[in-house]
Design a protein around this motif. Structure first.
Motif, short mmCIF file in Angstrom:
data_model
loop_
_atom_site.label_atom_id
_atom_site.label_comp_id
_atom_site.label_asym_id
_atom_site.label_seq_id
_atom_site.Cartn_x
_atom_site.Cartn_y
_atom_site.Cartn_z
N ASP A 179 4.01 -5.68 6.22
CA ASP A 179 5.15 -6.58 6.41
C ASP A 179 6.18 -6.42 5.29
OD1 ASP A 179 4.08 -7.53 8.71
OD2 ASP A 179 3.34 -9.43 7.87
N ALA A 180 5.70 -6.26 4.07
CA ALA A 180 6.60 -6.10 2.93
C ALA A 180 7.40 -4.80 3.04
CB ALA A 180 5.81 -6.13 1.63
N MET A 194 11.40 -4.54 3.40
CA MET A 194 12.15 -3.78 2.40
C MET A 194 12.96 -2.67 3.07
SD MET A 194 13.02 -3.54 -0.75
CE MET A 194 11.81 -4.38 -1.76
N ARG A 195 12.41 -2.07 4.10
CA ARG A 195 13.13 -1.03 4.84
C ARG A 195 14.40 -1.62 5.48
NH1 ARG A 195 9.10 0.78 7.24
NH2 ARG A 195 8.71 2.69 6.05
N VAL A 196 14.30 -2.83 6.01
CA VAL A 196 15.46 -3.51 6.59
C VAL A 196 16.51 -3.76 5.51
CG1 VAL A 196 16.28 -5.66 7.62
CG2 VAL A 196 14.19 -4.58 8.49
N LEU A 240 7.16 2.78 -3.06
CA LEU A 240 8.38 1.99 -2.91
C LEU A 240 9.62 2.83 -3.27
CD1 LEU A 240 9.79 -0.61 -2.25
CD2 LEU A 240 9.30 -1.44 -4.58
N ALA A 241 9.48 3.63 -4.31
CA ALA A 241 10.59 4.50 -4.70
C ALA A 241 10.92 5.48 -3.57
CB ALA A 241 10.22 5.27 -5.97
N ARG A 242 9.90 5.99 -2.93
CA ARG A 242 10.13 6.96 -1.85
C ARG A 242 10.68 6.28 -0.59
NH1 ARG A 242 8.37 11.86 -2.61
NH2 ARG A 242 7.96 12.23 -0.42
N LEU A 243 10.30 5.03 -0.38
CA LEU A 243 10.90 4.26 0.71
C LEU A 243 12.40 4.09 0.45
CD1 LEU A 243 10.46 2.50 3.28
CD2 LEU A 243 10.19 0.55 1.74
N TYR A 244 12.73 3.84 -0.80
CA TYR A 244 14.14 3.74 -1.19
C TYR A 244 14.85 5.07 -0.95
CZ TYR A 244 18.04 3.72 -4.53
OH TYR A 244 19.27 3.85 -5.13
#
Length: 329
Positions: free
Chosen positions: A36-37, A41-43, A65-69
């Motif tokens: 869910d997080a 965060m993607r949104v 998280l860095a790679r999601l960014y």
């Protein structure tokens, strides 16, 4: 996280109303690998550019998280500050594609990191300004003679990637070509020659003058064989190496035949020798003699003159015959 809370967080993310505490909560959830997080965060990243403070947190809370960014950066313009964070903090992995072109100051920062593997990822996609092409060559020259101990994380590998992956007008300036010549390795100049091919000669006159000064005759022969230097360069070469005169004349006639091919949409083999012709020339003088008896292509004649110099006069005669038939001799 229940559905109502998730919907509320999604609204906050889209409208950029997340408080710092709420943003920290999402980051912590991503660090714990909560789906869910990550979704929320993607949104947020798809709709908002994070502040510098939040950007720092995206890297602080772990690689995932860095790679999601980083995924979000492929879809929008990347600010100079974001570029700098990419250079300094992004945990790139093998196979990653660099998401944006860097400003000059951030390319400087990238080289200052002295992480060849990271520079290699950048140059696999983007062209370097001239000053950094020369800097890259200097870094290669400073490495140990035996690169095997460095492996993939070496500047020689960066240069190889830069030269052979996704060519975009690289090493086209005089000073950049001069820096390549300082490596005393013909393969890089040869690559530029072959990139231009029979369309244009990409090697500058001043570069040719330096090749002559360094007495790298083999490279000059390759130049005449693979591309179309102008008459001035051909004369410059033959002035210092008269034995290359037949090859130089073949080069000049071949260029004219190639222009005729393009203009009239005909094919006479001015751009490429056939595989059979190449195989014959590989056999040496005997094979070259056989192919010269069978209406060889201009490209094959250039190959013969370069590889079997004693047959250069016969190769020139064959090219002249083709040119005369086309009325362009």
């Amino acid at each position: 996280m229940n559905k109502l809370k998730k919907l509320y967080y999604k609204w906050l993310a889209v409208t950029d109303r997340l408080s710092e505490a709420q943003f920290d909560c999402l980051c912590l959830g991503c660090e714990k690998e909560e789906k869910d997080a990550f979704d929320l965060m993607r949104v947020y990243l798809a709709n908002r550019r994070p502040t510098t403070q939040r950007m720092d947190k995206l890297y602080r809370y772990g690689d995932k998280l860095a790679r999601l960014y980083m995924e979000s950066l492929y879809a929008r313009d990347v600010s100079e500050k974001e570029q700098r964070h990419l250079v300094l903090f992004m945990p790139f992995k093998q196979g990653d594609v660099w998401p944006c072109e860097l400003t000059t100051s951030n390319i400087e920062e990238l080289f200052d990191t002295e992480r060849p593997y990271k520079i290699r990822m950048y140059v696999a996609k983007y062209k370097l300004p001239e000053k950094f092409e020369k800097l890259l060559v200097n870094r290669v020259k400073m490495e140990e003679p035996d690169f095997s101990s460095v492996g993939e994380n070496s500047y020689s590998k960066v240069l190889d990637t830069y030269m052979w992956v996704n060519d975009k007008d690289k090493f086209r300036s005089i000073s950049a070509q001069m820096s390549l010549l300082s490596l005393a390795d013909d393969q890089y100049i040869k690559h530029i020659v072959k990139t231009g091919g029979m369309k244009e000669c990409l090697i500058k006159r001043e570069t040719v003058e330096e090749i002559i000064a360094q007495e790298r005759k083999t490279l000059l022969s390759f130049l005449l064989r693979e591309t179309r230097p102008d008459d001035e360069i051909c004369d410059l070469i033959t002035e210092h190496y008269p034995d290359l005169k037949n090859l130089a004349e073949i080069c000049q006639l071949r260029a004219k035949i190639r222009d005729y091919e393009v203009e009239n949409k005909k094919h006479y083999g001015a751009a490429f020798a056939s595989p059979t012709e190449k195989e014959c020339v590989k056999l040496g003088k005997e094979g070259a003699m056989q192919v010269l008896k069978k209406h060889p292509s201009p490209s094959c004649c250039a190959l013969v003159a370069a590889e079997v110099p004693e047959l250069s006069a016969k190769a020139l005669e064959a090219v002249r015959n083709t040119a005369q038939k086309l009325g362009i001799a």
